[in-house]
Design an enzyme around this catalytic site. Structure first.
Site, PDB file in Angstrom:
ATOM      1  CE1 TYR A  22       9.261   5.083   2.990  1.00 17.82           C
ATOM      2  CE2 TYR A  22       7.845   7.032   2.901  1.00 17.82           C
ATOM      3  CZ  TYR A  22       8.208   5.834   3.490  1.00 17.82           C
ATOM      4  OH  TYR A  22       7.502   5.374   4.579  1.00 17.82           O
ATOM      5  CD  GLU A  42      10.486  -7.593   6.533  1.00 14.35           C
ATOM      6  OE1 GLU A  42      10.735  -8.682   7.105  1.00 14.35           O
ATOM      7  OE2 GLU A  42      10.124  -6.565   7.141  1.00 14.35           O
ATOM      8  NE  ARG A  56      10.290   6.052   8.661  1.00 18.01           N
ATOM      9  CZ  ARG A  56       9.371   5.890   7.696  1.00 18.01           C
ATOM     10  NH1 ARG A  56       9.515   4.894   6.819  1.00 18.01           N
ATOM     11  NH2 ARG A  56       8.345   6.705   7.607  1.00 18.01           N
ATOM     12  NE  ARG A  86       2.385  13.494   1.167  1.00 18.45           N
ATOM     13  CZ  ARG A  86       1.608  12.776   1.982  1.00 18.45           C
ATOM     14  NH1 ARG A  86       0.639  12.040   1.503  1.00 18.45           N
ATOM     15  NH2 ARG A  86       1.814  12.790   3.270  1.00 18.45           N
ATOM     16  CB  ALA A 146       1.448   0.412   6.467  1.00 23.32           C
ATOM     17  CG  HIS A 190      10.969  -2.419   5.038  1.00 21.20           C
ATOM     18  ND1 HIS A 190       9.615  -2.332   4.829  1.00 21.20           N
ATOM     19  CD2 HIS A 190      11.191  -3.563   5.728  1.00 21.20           C
ATOM     20  CE1 HIS A 190       9.039  -3.380   5.385  1.00 21.20           C
ATOM     21  NE2 HIS A 190       9.969  -4.147   5.933  1.00 21.20           N
ATOM     22  CG  ASN A 197       8.374  -1.982   0.438  1.00 24.30           C
ATOM     23  OD1 ASN A 197       7.789  -2.037   1.523  1.00 24.30           O
ATOM     24  ND2 ASN A 197       9.022  -0.906   0.031  1.00 24.30           N
ATOM     25  N   PRO A 219       0.791  -1.229   0.000  1.00 27.09           N
ATOM     26  CG  PRO A 219      -0.139  -1.122   2.117  1.00 27.09           C
ATOM     27  CD  PRO A 219       0.507  -2.077   1.153  1.00 27.09           C
ATOM     28  CG  ASN A 220      -0.386   4.363   1.127  1.00 29.69           C
ATOM     29  OD1 ASN A 220      -1.321   4.845   0.495  1.00 29.69           O
ATOM     30  ND2 ASN A 220      -0.529   3.898   2.360  1.00 29.69           N
TER      31      ASN A 220
HETATM   32  O1  CA2 Z   1      10.547   1.923   3.953  1.00 30.33           O
HETATM   33  C1  CA2 Z   1       9.696   1.257   3.350  1.00 30.33           C
HETATM   34  O2  CA2 Z   1       9.873   0.799   2.229  1.00 30.33           O
HETATM   35  C2  CA2 Z   1       8.310   1.044   3.989  1.00 30.33           C
HETATM   36  O3  CA2 Z   1       7.902  -0.288   3.697  1.00 30.33           O
HETATM   37  C3  CA2 Z   1       7.384   2.053   3.328  1.00 30.33           C
HETATM   38  C4  CA2 Z   1       5.977   2.070   3.939  1.00 30.33           C
HETATM   39  C5  CA2 Z   1       6.030   2.173   5.456  1.00 30.33           C
HETATM   40  O4  CA2 Z   1       4.730   2.046   5.996  1.00 30.33           O
HETATM   41  C6  CA2 Z   1       6.939   1.108   6.068  1.00 30.33           C
HETATM   42  O5  CA2 Z   1       6.979   1.292   7.466  1.00 30.33           O
HETATM   43  C7  CA2 Z   1       8.336   1.212   5.503  1.00 30.33           C
HETATM   44  C8  CA2 Z   1       5.185   3.272   3.396  1.00 30.33           C
HETATM   45  C9  CA2 Z   1       5.060   3.319   1.900  1.00 30.33           C
HETATM   46  C10 CA2 Z   1       4.406   4.609   1.514  1.00 30.33           C
HETATM   47  O6  CA2 Z   1       5.274   5.284   0.633  1.00 30.33           O
HETATM   48  C11 CA2 Z   1       5.037   6.592   0.339  1.00 30.33           C
HETATM   49  C12 CA2 Z   1       5.944   7.206  -0.485  1.00 30.33           C
HETATM   50  C13 CA2 Z   1       5.782   8.520  -0.800  1.00 30.33           C
HETATM   51  C14 CA2 Z   1       4.713   9.253  -0.325  1.00 30.33           C
HETATM   52  C15 CA2 Z   1       3.803   8.638   0.518  1.00 30.33           C
HETATM   53  C16 CA2 Z   1       3.957   7.288   0.842  1.00 30.33           C
END
Ligand code: CA2
Length: 151
Positions: free
Chosen positions: A23, A103, A112, A18, A82, A105, A79, A10-11
């Site tokens: 990221y 896995e 974090r 953003r 969340a 990230h 990946n 997701p996301n």
């Molecule tokens: O660090 C990672 O790859 C995560 O899997 C990314 C997830 C987060 O919930 C994990 O804790 C760590 C979030 C992905 C959302 O990515 C976005 C990127 C840009 C703008 C908004 C969200």
């Protein structure tokens, strides 16, 4: 030639739009292009997907397990976003299929918020990659190739 399934949760479709300080500024399409290059360099075909839906990720893992059993899939780089921190369903799907899974990230989740420190995926993964930015995807493909060579 075996396939690598790279599955994004997701996301992650918002990548590059953003939070560049967390990221980076590359989009998911950029990540896909990076993975295409890395898979080609390691002799793999690539199946690259993203879904915001937990059940779709479960279905993709089931399909991956079937393909690996037929010798067509090297493994999965996941990946789970969340869902990493919440999903017993993904844990059970990985365990139930026995699929080889890394896995991944983009960020260092351990540096974090504390709610990102627990993973339901780690206990059923062969390896965990985090904190290398999007380059971690290419490193994980090379890692999977190393695992294949060792078997
Ligand atoms: O660090 C990672 O790859 C995560 O899997 C990314 C997830 C987060 O919930 C994990 O804790 C760590 C979030 C992905 C959302 O990515 C976005 C990127 C840009 C703008 C908004 C969200």
């Amino acid at each position: 030639m075996k396939t690598v399934l790279i599955l994004n949760g997701p996301n992650l479709n918002l990548l590059g739009t953003r939070e560049p300080q967390v990221y980076g500024s590359q989009t998911l399409a950029d990540v896909q292009a990076l993975c295409e290059r890395s898979c080609a360099a390691n002799g793999f075909a690539l199946d690259f997907r993203q879904s915001n839906h937990e059940g779709e990720l479960v279905d993709a893992l089931h399909e991956a397990g079937r393909l690996q059993a037929k010798g067509k899939l090297a493994g999965v780089i996941l990946n789970a976003g969340a869902y990493t921190h919440t999903s017993v369903a993904l844990h059970d799907a990985i365990k139930g299929t026995g699929v080889t899974l890394i896995e991944l990230h983009i960020s260092n989740v351990h540096a974090r918020e504390s709610f990102r420190h627990h993973s339901y995926i780690s206990p059923v993964a062969q390896a965990v990659m985090c904190g290398f930015g999007v380059n971690g995807y290419a490193l994980a493909v090379a890692g999977l190739a190393g695992m294949q060579a060792a078997t």
